[in-house]
Design a protein around this motif. Structure first.
Motif, PDB file in Angstrom:
ATOM      1  N   ASP A  92      47.676  38.687  56.093  1.00 40.86           N
ATOM      2  CA  ASP A  92      46.366  39.121  56.223  1.00 40.86           C
ATOM      3  C   ASP A  92      45.476  38.397  54.952  1.00 40.86           C
ATOM      4  O   ASP A  92      44.348  38.349  55.031  1.00 40.86           O
ATOM      5  CB  ASP A  92      46.280  40.795  56.091  1.00 40.86           C
ATOM      6  CG  ASP A  92      46.839  41.292  57.157  1.00 40.86           C
ATOM      7  OD1 ASP A  92      46.665  40.749  58.436  1.00 40.86           O
ATOM      8  OD2 ASP A  92      47.157  42.710  57.079  1.00 40.86           O
ATOM      9  N   VAL A  93      46.198  38.279  53.842  1.00 42.09           N
ATOM     10  CA  VAL A  93      45.229  37.683  52.712  1.00 42.09           C
ATOM     11  C   VAL A  93      45.244  36.297  52.995  1.00 42.09           C
ATOM     12  O   VAL A  93      44.058  35.496  52.800  1.00 42.09           O
ATOM     13  CB  VAL A  93      46.149  37.698  51.716  1.00 42.09           C
ATOM     14  CG1 VAL A  93      45.332  37.209  50.319  1.00 42.09           C
ATOM     15  CG2 VAL A  93      46.333  39.221  50.956  1.00 42.09           C
ATOM     16  N   ILE A 128      43.103  35.480  44.863  1.00 41.35           N
ATOM     17  CA  ILE A 128      43.943  36.424  44.104  1.00 41.35           C
ATOM     18  C   ILE A 128      44.000  36.333  42.719  1.00 41.35           C
ATOM     19  O   ILE A 128      44.333  34.951  42.167  1.00 41.35           O
ATOM     20  CB  ILE A 128      45.273  36.686  44.645  1.00 41.35           C
ATOM     21  CG1 ILE A 128      45.360  36.782  46.081  1.00 41.35           C
ATOM     22  CG2 ILE A 128      46.334  37.692  43.783  1.00 41.35           C
ATOM     23  CD1 ILE A 128      46.913  36.553  46.771  1.00 41.35           C
ATOM     24  N   ARG A 178      38.698  37.860  45.111  1.00 44.24           N
ATOM     25  CA  ARG A 178      38.558  39.056  45.904  1.00 44.24           C
ATOM     26  C   ARG A 178      39.498  40.027  45.534  1.00 44.24           C
ATOM     27  O   ARG A 178      39.284  41.183  45.867  1.00 44.24           O
ATOM     28  CB  ARG A 178      39.088  38.346  47.177  1.00 44.24           C
ATOM     29  CG  ARG A 178      38.955  39.447  48.261  1.00 44.24           C
ATOM     30  CD  ARG A 178      37.543  39.822  48.885  1.00 44.24           C
ATOM     31  NE  ARG A 178      37.341  40.829  50.175  1.00 44.24           N
ATOM     32  CZ  ARG A 178      37.240  40.231  51.153  1.00 44.24           C
ATOM     33  NH1 ARG A 178      37.319  38.986  51.574  1.00 44.24           N
ATOM     34  NH2 ARG A 178      36.878  41.106  52.153  1.00 44.24           N
ATOM     35  N   PHE A 179      40.793  39.550  45.024  1.00 45.15           N
ATOM     36  CA  PHE A 179      41.684  40.732  44.541  1.00 45.15           C
ATOM     37  C   PHE A 179      42.300  40.563  43.252  1.00 45.15           C
ATOM     38  O   PHE A 179      42.301  39.329  42.787  1.00 45.15           O
ATOM     39  CB  PHE A 179      42.953  40.597  45.704  1.00 45.15           C
ATOM     40  CG  PHE A 179      42.560  40.596  47.085  1.00 45.15           C
ATOM     41  CD1 PHE A 179      41.988  41.750  47.673  1.00 45.15           C
ATOM     42  CD2 PHE A 179      42.531  39.800  47.771  1.00 45.15           C
ATOM     43  CE1 PHE A 179      41.883  41.929  49.030  1.00 45.15           C
ATOM     44  CE2 PHE A 179      42.208  39.692  49.133  1.00 45.15           C
ATOM     45  CZ  PHE A 179      41.962  40.581  49.980  1.00 45.15           C
ATOM     46  N   LEU A 228      47.508  45.105  45.526  1.00 42.00           N
ATOM     47  CA  LEU A 228      46.197  44.358  45.135  1.00 42.00           C
ATOM     48  C   LEU A 228      45.144  45.469  44.730  1.00 42.00           C
ATOM     49  O   LEU A 228      45.261  46.611  45.152  1.00 42.00           O
ATOM     50  CB  LEU A 228      45.745  43.638  46.549  1.00 42.00           C
ATOM     51  CG  LEU A 228      46.518  42.627  47.018  1.00 42.00           C
ATOM     52  CD1 LEU A 228      46.163  42.070  48.169  1.00 42.00           C
ATOM     53  CD2 LEU A 228      46.751  41.302  45.731  1.00 42.00           C
ATOM     54  N   GLY A 253      39.797  34.756  50.054  1.00 43.88           N
ATOM     55  CA  GLY A 253      40.895  35.817  49.446  1.00 43.88           C
ATOM     56  C   GLY A 253      41.480  35.572  48.263  1.00 43.88           C
ATOM     57  O   GLY A 253      42.675  35.634  48.039  1.00 43.88           O
ATOM     58  N   TRP A 263      51.086  39.644  53.631  1.00 41.75           N
ATOM     59  CA  TRP A 263      50.595  38.556  52.915  1.00 41.75           C
ATOM     60  C   TRP A 263      49.531  37.419  54.068  1.00 41.75           C
ATOM     61  O   TRP A 263      48.824  36.899  53.616  1.00 41.75           O
ATOM     62  CB  TRP A 263      51.544  37.503  52.350  1.00 41.75           C
ATOM     63  CG  TRP A 263      52.106  38.119  50.844  1.00 41.75           C
ATOM     64  CD1 TRP A 263      53.499  38.480  50.749  1.00 41.75           C
ATOM     65  CD2 TRP A 263      51.447  38.421  49.808  1.00 41.75           C
ATOM     66  NE1 TRP A 263      53.521  38.961  49.492  1.00 41.75           N
ATOM     67  CE2 TRP A 263      52.241  38.905  48.947  1.00 41.75           C
ATOM     68  CE3 TRP A 263      49.789  38.124  49.421  1.00 41.75           C
ATOM     69  CZ2 TRP A 263      51.949  39.156  47.731  1.00 41.75           C
ATOM     70  CZ3 TRP A 263      49.557  38.425  48.174  1.00 41.75           C
ATOM     71  CH2 TRP A 263      50.432  38.895  47.230  1.00 41.75           C
ATOM     72  N   LEU A 320      48.498  30.899  49.562  1.00 42.76           N
ATOM     73  CA  LEU A 320      47.379  31.769  48.917  1.00 42.76           C
ATOM     74  C   LEU A 320      46.684  31.233  48.103  1.00 42.76           C
ATOM     75  O   LEU A 320      47.202  30.150  47.286  1.00 42.76           O
ATOM     76  CB  LEU A 320      48.410  32.985  48.381  1.00 42.76           C
ATOM     77  CG  LEU A 320      49.201  33.689  49.165  1.00 42.76           C
ATOM     78  CD1 LEU A 320      50.257  34.510  48.201  1.00 42.76           C
ATOM     79  CD2 LEU A 320      48.412  34.497  50.435  1.00 42.76           C
ATOM     80  N   ILE A 344      44.448  44.959  54.122  1.00 45.35           N
ATOM     81  CA  ILE A 344      45.748  44.263  53.955  1.00 45.35           C
ATOM     82  C   ILE A 344      47.063  44.916  54.033  1.00 45.35           C
ATOM     83  O   ILE A 344      47.132  45.991  53.479  1.00 45.35           O
ATOM     84  CB  ILE A 344      45.781  43.624  52.389  1.00 45.35           C
ATOM     85  CG1 ILE A 344      44.319  43.037  51.978  1.00 45.35           C
ATOM     86  CG2 ILE A 344      46.891  42.697  52.118  1.00 45.35           C
ATOM     87  CD1 ILE A 344      44.122  41.870  53.018  1.00 45.35           C
TER      88      ILE A 344
END
Length: 262
Positions: free
Chosen positions: A141-142, A151, A191-192, A126, A149, A139, A169, A136
């Motif tokens: 944590d995401v 992506i 965020r990522f 990431l 979060g 996953w 996600l 992180i």
């Protein structure tokens, strides 16, 4: 009578000698088999723009290395750009002959021939904004970040499909290029950004974003990539390329190329 026979034999021997000593003309030497390829847009470090009309990168170097090992093939077209989706489509429809460093999926396996061994392994990490203090490790944590979060991924790449399989996600796959996603990340529209190495740090530096983003250290996904060839390519030619790749792997040349472009 004997003299006539002698002269006839002499003439025949001269003729044979001329045949034996005649040089091989270029037309008698088979030309290398051309394999049509393209430079795939948005795939650094496989293909990297290096000024007007010039493309460099890991795959360009790999094509030249295969040609040195196997001079009976030559890759043509690696200085011509094509969008990634179109590159895949044109291989499937036999307008091109090979694609370098492609991830294997069930759909692609029905359309192309993947040569073993794998060329190398991609490592997905990431990218976050430089001032983001997030940590992180996996996953989960995401997932805990929920709507905070998101992506960023690229449409037409394999990453949206991979993240869908992981599940749970928040994903935005609307951008069409890594450069666009990097700008979206900097602008706070995610965020990522999930991107892959080798070549990630070089990509960030070339985009002039080294002070604005950072690469998080955890490798979240690894996957192999292969040389993919069209189903129409002569099996004997595919075998030559495969054996050349095997030799580059055994000699350590593949490792050297990866270090050069990582």
């Amino acid at each position: 009578m004997g003299l006539a026979i002698s002269r006839t034999l002499h003439t025949l021997l001269l003729g044979c000698g001329m045949l034996l000593l005649a040089p091989i003309t270029p037309s008698a030497t088979a030309a290398p088999t051309p394999l049509r390829v393209v430079a795939q847009e948005g795939t650094e470090p496989k293909f990297i723009p290096a000024g007007i009309g010039r493309v460099v990168g890991l795959c360009v170097d790999l094509f030249r290395a295969i040609e040195r090992v196997e001079p009976n093939v030559v890759f043509v077209g690696d200085q011509q750009w094509l969008p990634l989706l179109r590159a895949h489509s044109e291989l499937a429809t036999h307008q091109h002959d090979a694609l370098c460093a492609v991830q294997r999926t069930d759909e692609r396996a029905r359309q192309y021939i993947f040569l073993d061994p794998p060329l190398f392994q991609l490592r997905y990490q990431l990218i976050a904004r430089a001032d983001d203090t997030v940590v992180i490790n996996n996953w989960d944590d995401v997932r805990k970040l929920g709507s905070k979060g998101v992506i960023l991924t690229n449409r037409g790449y394999v990453t949206p499909e991979m993240l869908e399989r992981i599940g749970g996600l928040q994903v935005d796959p609307s951008a069409t290029s890594p450069a666009m996603n990097l700008q979206k990340l900097i602008a706070g529209r995610g965020r990522f950004f999930l991107h892959r190495a080798p070549g990630m740090q070089g990509f960030v530096e070339r985009a002039g974003a080294s002070q604005r983003v950072k690469i998080l250290p955890t490798v979240l996904i690894t996957t192999d990539v292969y040389m993919a060839m069209g189903t129409h390519v002569d099996p004997a030619v595919r075998l030559r390329v495969q054996r050349a790749i095997e030799q580059l792997e055994k000699s350590g040349e593949m490792t050297r190329l990866l270090k050069k472009w990582d």
